[in-house]
Write a protein that holds these residues in place. Structure first.
Motif, short mmCIF file in Angstrom:
data_model
loop_
_atom_site.label_atom_id
_atom_site.label_comp_id
_atom_site.label_asym_id
_atom_site.label_seq_id
_atom_site.Cartn_x
_atom_site.Cartn_y
_atom_site.Cartn_z
N MET A 1 104.20 56.47 19.63
CA MET A 1 102.89 56.20 19.03
C MET A 1 102.94 54.97 18.14
SD MET A 1 99.91 57.22 19.28
CE MET A 1 98.42 56.63 18.55
N ALA A 2 104.03 54.77 17.39
CA ALA A 2 104.17 53.58 16.56
C ALA A 2 104.18 52.33 17.43
CB ALA A 2 105.45 53.66 15.73
N THR B 1 117.03 53.73 22.65
CA THR B 1 118.26 54.29 22.08
C THR B 1 119.47 53.49 22.55
OG1 THR B 1 117.25 56.47 21.98
CG2 THR B 1 119.65 56.38 21.82
N SER B 2 119.65 53.33 23.85
CA SER B 2 120.84 52.63 24.35
C SER B 2 120.75 51.12 24.13
CB SER B 2 121.07 52.94 25.82
OG SER B 2 120.03 52.44 26.61
N GLN B 3 119.53 50.58 24.05
CA GLN B 3 119.37 49.14 23.83
C GLN B 3 119.29 48.78 22.34
OE1 GLN B 3 115.94 48.55 26.50
NE2 GLN B 3 117.28 47.33 27.81
N GLY B 4 119.31 49.77 21.48
CA GLY B 4 119.28 49.52 20.04
C GLY B 4 118.00 48.89 19.55
N LEU B 5 116.87 49.36 20.08
CA LEU B 5 115.56 48.80 19.72
C LEU B 5 114.81 49.75 18.78
CD1 LEU B 5 114.37 47.77 23.29
CD2 LEU B 5 115.29 46.25 21.52
N ASP B 6 114.18 49.19 17.77
CA ASP B 6 113.25 49.94 16.94
C ASP B 6 111.85 49.52 17.38
OD1 ASP B 6 111.47 50.89 15.03
OD2 ASP B 6 112.85 50.53 13.37
N ARG C 1 101.36 49.43 17.48
CA ARG C 1 101.79 48.05 17.21
C ARG C 1 101.23 47.05 18.23
NH1 ARG C 1 108.12 46.13 17.02
NH2 ARG C 1 107.70 43.94 16.57
N TYR C 2 101.07 47.47 19.48
CA TYR C 2 100.60 46.59 20.54
C TYR C 2 99.35 47.18 21.21
CZ TYR C 2 105.19 44.54 19.87
OH TYR C 2 106.31 43.95 19.31
N PRO C 3 98.25 47.24 20.50
CA PRO C 3 97.06 47.90 21.05
C PRO C 3 96.43 47.18 22.24
CG PRO C 3 96.50 46.78 19.02
CD PRO C 3 98.00 46.70 19.17
N THR D 1 116.41 59.05 21.37
CA THR D 1 115.70 59.43 20.14
C THR D 1 114.27 58.88 20.10
OG1 THR D 1 116.63 57.49 19.03
CG2 THR D 1 117.85 59.56 18.81
N THR D 2 113.75 58.48 21.23
CA THR D 2 112.40 57.92 21.27
C THR D 2 111.41 59.07 21.47
OG1 THR D 2 113.35 55.93 22.23
CG2 THR D 2 110.98 56.13 22.33
N THR D 3 111.05 59.67 20.35
CA THR D 3 110.16 60.83 20.33
C THR D 3 108.70 60.37 20.40
OG1 THR D 3 110.16 60.78 17.93
CG2 THR D 3 111.84 62.18 19.00
N PRO D 4 107.78 61.30 20.57
CA PRO D 4 106.36 60.92 20.62
C PRO D 4 105.89 60.11 19.41
CG PRO D 4 106.62 63.13 21.47
CD PRO D 4 107.97 62.72 20.92
#
Length: 128
Positions: free
Chosen positions: A119-120, A69-74, A124-126, A112-115
């Protein structure tokens, strides 16, 4: 038994380096008892990767925290995460991400980094 000490999801590389140095120094004073993680912002690109390498050479045992959230990462799509996660995989480093519950009261730093978002990221990085 050991404890992990971690930084915050810093946005300023100078502050992150100062924090990383402090945590690494603390861990060095208690070998085998305190494990330091290093904090970077994936958007710093090569600067972030160099800081991870520097911290690993000084004993860092992980990366974190990332604070999307604070670092603006998706976490599901941001391409700046790819080299960071590849380096984490290479060094077998865990990556700590600040997560937040979608319910309950608001508080400073909740994010806003919800479960579902976490999980996404995991999907993405299994191999990490």
């Amino acid at each position: 038994m050991f404890v992990k000490v971690v930084g915050y999801g810093w946005c300023d590389p100078t502050v992150a380096r100062e924090s990383n140095d402090y945590l690494l120094e603390a861990a060095a004073g208690y070998p085998g008892r305190v494990h330091a993680f290093c904090s970077v912002h994936p958007g710093w690109g090569d600067v972030a990767l160099a800081e991870i390498e520097r911290c690993v050479a000084l004993g860092s045992r992980g990366i974190g925290e990332l604070h999307p959230t604070s670092q603006g990462l998706d976490l599901a799509t941001d391409p700046t995460l790819d080299p960071l996660m590849a380096l984490a995989r290479q060094h077998r480093l865990p990556v700590l991400v600040h997560g937040s519950e979608p319910v309950g009261h608001a508080y400073p730093g909740k994010g806003t980094t919800t479960p579902e978002v976490l999980m996404a990221f995991i999907t993405r990085y299994p191999d990490n």
